[in-house]
Write an enzyme that holds these catalytic residues in place. Structure first.
Site, PDB file in Angstrom:
ATOM      1  N   TYR A 185       0.784  -1.236   0.000  1.00  0.00           N
ATOM      2  CA  TYR A 185       0.000   0.000   0.000  1.00  0.00           C
ATOM      3  C   TYR A 185       0.816   1.287   0.000  1.00  0.00           C
ATOM      4  CZ  TYR A 185      -4.257  -2.632   0.518  1.00  0.00           C
ATOM      5  OH  TYR A 185      -5.309  -3.479   0.283  1.00  0.00           O
ATOM      6  N   GLY A 240       2.859   3.858  -1.595  1.00  0.00           N
ATOM      7  CA  GLY A 240       3.138   4.224  -2.979  1.00  0.00           C
ATOM      8  C   GLY A 240       1.830   4.290  -3.744  1.00  0.00           C
ATOM      9  N   GLY A 288      -1.403   3.266  -5.638  1.00  0.00           N
ATOM     10  CA  GLY A 288      -2.315   2.126  -5.614  1.00  0.00           C
ATOM     11  C   GLY A 288      -2.243   1.347  -4.321  1.00  0.00           C
ATOM     12  N   HIS A 319      -3.930   5.269   5.511  1.00  0.00           N
ATOM     13  CA  HIS A 319      -3.789   6.562   4.837  1.00  0.00           C
ATOM     14  C   HIS A 319      -4.585   6.572   3.534  1.00  0.00           C
ATOM     15  CE1 HIS A 319      -1.528   9.658   2.449  1.00  0.00           C
ATOM     16  NE2 HIS A 319      -1.771  10.331   3.566  1.00  0.00           N
ATOM     17  N   ASP A 320      -4.478   5.497   2.750  1.00  0.00           N
ATOM     18  CA  ASP A 320      -5.253   5.396   1.504  1.00  0.00           C
ATOM     19  C   ASP A 320      -6.752   5.461   1.801  1.00  0.00           C
ATOM     20  OD1 ASP A 320      -2.836   5.081   0.213  1.00  0.00           O
ATOM     21  OD2 ASP A 320      -3.187   3.001  -0.408  1.00  0.00           O
ATOM     22  N   ASP A 360      -2.636  12.858   6.689  1.00  0.00           N
ATOM     23  CA  ASP A 360      -1.178  12.836   6.521  1.00  0.00           C
ATOM     24  C   ASP A 360      -0.464  12.779   7.866  1.00  0.00           C
ATOM     25  OD1 ASP A 360      -1.639  12.952   3.811  1.00  0.00           O
ATOM     26  OD2 ASP A 360      -0.891  14.991   3.544  1.00  0.00           O
TER      27      ASP A 360
END
Length: 145
Positions: free
Chosen positions: A55, A57, A59, A75-76, A119
């Site tokens: 996860y 990076g 995608g 985070h995604d 973030d």
């Protein structure tokens, strides 16, 4: 006007038309990088997190390989929630400070606050999670199912 000048003018116009079709870069990536550095003082460079696990990076899929990779999945997911709110997390600029106790957000709009919180949460999660070199630049087609 000379023919050469017209050709240059035409080339500039064509270049500008082509540039308008280029997607903008993620503007807050630089801010996220600084938050990571602030939360991880004296630790590894932030680019080490750009190609880590399933996860960290661009995608992401499958099961996170470890605690650090779970930070990236969270985070995604946080960015996904921001998008549901009508925010553009990769383009949202926000205000933050790097204090003696680490980074903190100081921003005005709901989207800015939410994206900064995403973030900040990830940067702090990176700081407390062990980094396993074996999970850097893995073959995601095999390990992220």
């Amino acid at each position: 006007m000379y023919p050469a000048h017209l050709l240059v003018l035409l080339a500039v116009c064509v270049s500008l038309l082509g540039a308008s079709a280029i997607l903008p870069l993620p503007l807050n990536l630089v801010q996220f990088t600084y938050l990571i550095q602030c939360a991880n003082k004296g630790s590894r460079a932030s680019y080490h997190y750009a190609d880590y696990g399933c996860y960290c990076g661009a995608g992401g899929s499958g099961t996170p390989v470890d605690e650090l990779d779970r930070c990236c999945k969270i985070h995604d997911d946080c960015y996904g929630e921001a998008e549901k709110m009508g925010c553009y997390p990769k383009l949202t600029m926000y205000n933050y400070y790097c204090g003696t106790e680490g980074p903190y957000c100081s921003t005005k709009t709901d989207c800015q606050r939410y994206v900064c919180a995403c973030d900040l949460q990830a940067a702090k999660c990176f700081a407390r999670s062990p980094y396993n070199n074996k999970n850097y630049n893995i073959d995601t087609s095999k390990r992220c199912k």
